[in-house]
Design a protein around this motif. Structure first.
Motif, PDB file in Angstrom:
ATOM      1  N   CYS A 106       0.856  -1.180   0.000  1.00  0.00           N
ATOM      2  CA  CYS A 106       0.000   0.000   0.000  1.00  0.00           C
ATOM      3  C   CYS A 106       0.894   1.232   0.000  1.00  0.00           C
ATOM      4  O   CYS A 106       2.054   1.163   0.369  1.00  0.00           O
ATOM      5  CB  CYS A 106      -0.956  -0.011   1.187  1.00  0.00           C
ATOM      6  N   GLN A 107       0.345   2.332  -0.413  1.00  0.00           N
ATOM      7  CA  GLN A 107       1.114   3.557  -0.501  1.00  0.00           C
ATOM      8  C   GLN A 107       1.430   4.088   0.892  1.00  0.00           C
ATOM      9  O   GLN A 107       0.702   3.865   1.833  1.00  0.00           O
ATOM     10  CB  GLN A 107       0.328   4.615  -1.289  1.00  0.00           C
ATOM     11  N   ALA A 108       2.530   4.823   1.009  1.00  0.00           N
ATOM     12  CA  ALA A 108       2.919   5.402   2.291  1.00  0.00           C
ATOM     13  C   ALA A 108       1.803   6.309   2.798  1.00  0.00           C
ATOM     14  O   ALA A 108       1.250   7.115   2.058  1.00  0.00           O
ATOM     15  CB  ALA A 108       4.208   6.198   2.137  1.00  0.00           C
ATOM     16  N   GLY A 109       1.446   6.166   4.064  1.00  0.00           N
ATOM     17  CA  GLY A 109       0.420   7.002   4.667  1.00  0.00           C
ATOM     18  C   GLY A 109      -0.983   6.470   4.501  1.00  0.00           C
ATOM     19  O   GLY A 109      -1.919   7.052   5.012  1.00  0.00           O
ATOM     20  N   SER A 110      -1.153   5.364   3.791  1.00  0.00           N
ATOM     21  CA  SER A 110      -2.508   4.868   3.574  1.00  0.00           C
ATOM     22  C   SER A 110      -2.732   3.505   4.231  1.00  0.00           C
ATOM     23  O   SER A 110      -3.676   2.817   3.916  1.00  0.00           O
ATOM     24  CB  SER A 110      -2.800   4.761   2.076  1.00  0.00           C
ATOM     25  N   ALA A 111      -1.839   3.110   5.119  1.00  0.00           N
ATOM     26  CA  ALA A 111      -1.999   1.820   5.788  1.00  0.00           C
ATOM     27  C   ALA A 111      -3.189   1.886   6.733  1.00  0.00           C
ATOM     28  O   ALA A 111      -3.316   2.807   7.519  1.00  0.00           O
ATOM     29  CB  ALA A 111      -0.743   1.465   6.549  1.00  0.00           C
ATOM     30  N   THR A 112      -4.067   0.921   6.636  1.00  0.00           N
ATOM     31  CA  THR A 112      -5.238   0.896   7.503  1.00  0.00           C
ATOM     32  C   THR A 112      -5.439  -0.501   8.048  1.00  0.00           C
ATOM     33  O   THR A 112      -4.952  -1.476   7.501  1.00  0.00           O
ATOM     34  CB  THR A 112      -6.509   1.307   6.734  1.00  0.00           C
ATOM     35  N   THR A 113      -6.167  -0.577   9.125  1.00  0.00           N
ATOM     36  CA  THR A 113      -6.573  -1.866   9.656  1.00  0.00           C
ATOM     37  C   THR A 113      -8.064  -2.001   9.398  1.00  0.00           C
ATOM     38  O   THR A 113      -8.785  -1.016   9.336  1.00  0.00           O
ATOM     39  CB  THR A 113      -6.293  -1.964  11.160  1.00  0.00           C
ATOM     40  N   THR A 114      -8.517  -3.211   9.273  1.00  0.00           N
ATOM     41  CA  THR A 114      -9.932  -3.434   8.985  1.00  0.00           C
ATOM     42  C   THR A 114     -10.756  -3.351  10.256  1.00  0.00           C
ATOM     43  O   THR A 114     -10.226  -3.368  11.369  1.00  0.00           O
ATOM     44  CB  THR A 114     -10.134  -4.830   8.356  1.00  0.00           C
ATOM     45  N   HIS A 115     -12.053  -3.261  10.076  1.00  0.00           N
ATOM     46  CA  HIS A 115     -12.991  -3.229  11.194  1.00  0.00           C
ATOM     47  C   HIS A 115     -12.803  -4.473  12.054  1.00  0.00           C
ATOM     48  O   HIS A 115     -12.781  -4.408  13.288  1.00  0.00           O
ATOM     49  CB  HIS A 115     -14.420  -3.151  10.635  1.00  0.00           C
ATOM     50  N   ALA A 116     -12.628  -5.610  11.411  1.00  0.00           N
ATOM     51  CA  ALA A 116     -12.454  -6.875  12.134  1.00  0.00           C
ATOM     52  C   ALA A 116     -11.163  -6.884  12.952  1.00  0.00           C
ATOM     53  O   ALA A 116     -11.146  -7.360  14.091  1.00  0.00           O
ATOM     54  CB  ALA A 116     -12.453  -8.040  11.147  1.00  0.00           C
ATOM     55  N   THR A 117     -10.082  -6.327  12.392  1.00  0.00           N
ATOM     56  CA  THR A 117      -8.809  -6.273  13.106  1.00  0.00           C
ATOM     57  C   THR A 117      -8.915  -5.363  14.328  1.00  0.00           C
ATOM     58  O   THR A 117      -8.443  -5.710  15.405  1.00  0.00           O
ATOM     59  CB  THR A 117      -7.685  -5.759  12.188  1.00  0.00           C
ATOM     60  N   ARG A 118      -9.551  -4.195  14.153  1.00  0.00           N
ATOM     61  CA  ARG A 118      -9.720  -3.274  15.283  1.00  0.00           C
ATOM     62  C   ARG A 118     -10.586  -3.892  16.368  1.00  0.00           C
ATOM     63  O   ARG A 118     -10.303  -3.768  17.555  1.00  0.00           O
ATOM     64  CB  ARG A 118     -10.320  -1.955  14.799  1.00  0.00           C
ATOM     65  N   SER A 119     -11.642  -4.589  15.971  1.00  0.00           N
ATOM     66  CA  SER A 119     -12.527  -5.248  16.929  1.00  0.00           C
ATOM     67  C   SER A 119     -11.786  -6.342  17.696  1.00  0.00           C
ATOM     68  O   SER A 119     -11.881  -6.432  18.926  1.00  0.00           O
ATOM     69  CB  SER A 119     -13.731  -5.837  16.199  1.00  0.00           C
ATOM     70  N   ALA A 120     -11.023  -7.158  16.982  1.00  0.00           N
ATOM     71  CA  ALA A 120     -10.262  -8.233  17.622  1.00  0.00           C
ATOM     72  C   ALA A 120      -9.206  -7.663  18.566  1.00  0.00           C
ATOM     73  O   ALA A 120      -8.963  -8.214  19.641  1.00  0.00           O
ATOM     74  CB  ALA A 120      -9.604  -9.105  16.558  1.00  0.00           C
ATOM     75  N   THR A 121      -8.587  -6.550  18.188  1.00  0.00           N
ATOM     76  CA  THR A 121      -7.570  -5.915  19.018  1.00  0.00           C
ATOM     77  C   THR A 121      -8.174  -5.419  20.316  1.00  0.00           C
ATOM     78  O   THR A 121      -7.610  -5.594  21.396  1.00  0.00           O
ATOM     79  CB  THR A 121      -6.909  -4.744  18.265  1.00  0.00           C
ATOM     80  N   GLN A 122      -9.352  -4.799  20.240  1.00  0.00           N
ATOM     81  CA  GLN A 122      -9.993  -4.260  21.432  1.00  0.00           C
ATOM     82  C   GLN A 122     -10.506  -5.358  22.360  1.00  0.00           C
ATOM     83  O   GLN A 122     -10.480  -5.216  23.580  1.00  0.00           O
ATOM     84  CB  GLN A 122     -11.137  -3.328  21.046  1.00  0.00           C
ATOM     85  N   GLN A 123     -10.957  -6.463  21.819  1.00  0.00           N
ATOM     86  CA  GLN A 123     -11.542  -7.520  22.630  1.00  0.00           C
ATOM     87  C   GLN A 123     -10.509  -8.506  23.169  1.00  0.00           C
ATOM     88  O   GLN A 123     -10.778  -9.218  24.134  1.00  0.00           O
ATOM     89  CB  GLN A 123     -12.590  -8.281  21.822  1.00  0.00           C
TER      90      GLN A 123
END
Length: 85
Positions: A13-30
């Motif tokens: 991915c281009q520099a500055g555009s790295a993102t995590t998915t909704h599922a990754t953020r949810s799994a990280t929080q839980q």
């Protein structure tokens, strides 16, 4: 130049555009796992894990300010003084 922000060998991915998915953020929080283990398992930065755990929602937050600063020129200030003064 190609930058890999996530797991080695994943889609570039281009520099500055790295993102995590909704599922990754949810799994990280839980998850109850230690941040280091979770970071290595997900292939994301340790600070990203720490930030996501502190967030209240799993929605993708904008990185820009909610309100942009306004710069008034001296001509605009003069017009405001005449209009409201």
């Amino acid at each position: 130049m190609v930058h890999y922000f996530h797991k080695r060998g994943s889609a570039p991915c281009q520099a500055g555009s790295a993102t995590t998915t909704h599922a990754t953020r949810s799994a990280t929080q839980q998850s109850k796992a230690v941040r280091v283990a979770l970071s290595q398992e997900s292939g994301i930065n340790l600070m990203t894990v720490a930030t996501q755990r502190q967030q209240q929602t799993v929605e993708d937050l904008k990185a820009e300010p909610k309100e942009l600063p306004v710069t008034l020129t001296s001509k605009m200030k003069g017009a405001m003084i005449v209009a409201f003064g």
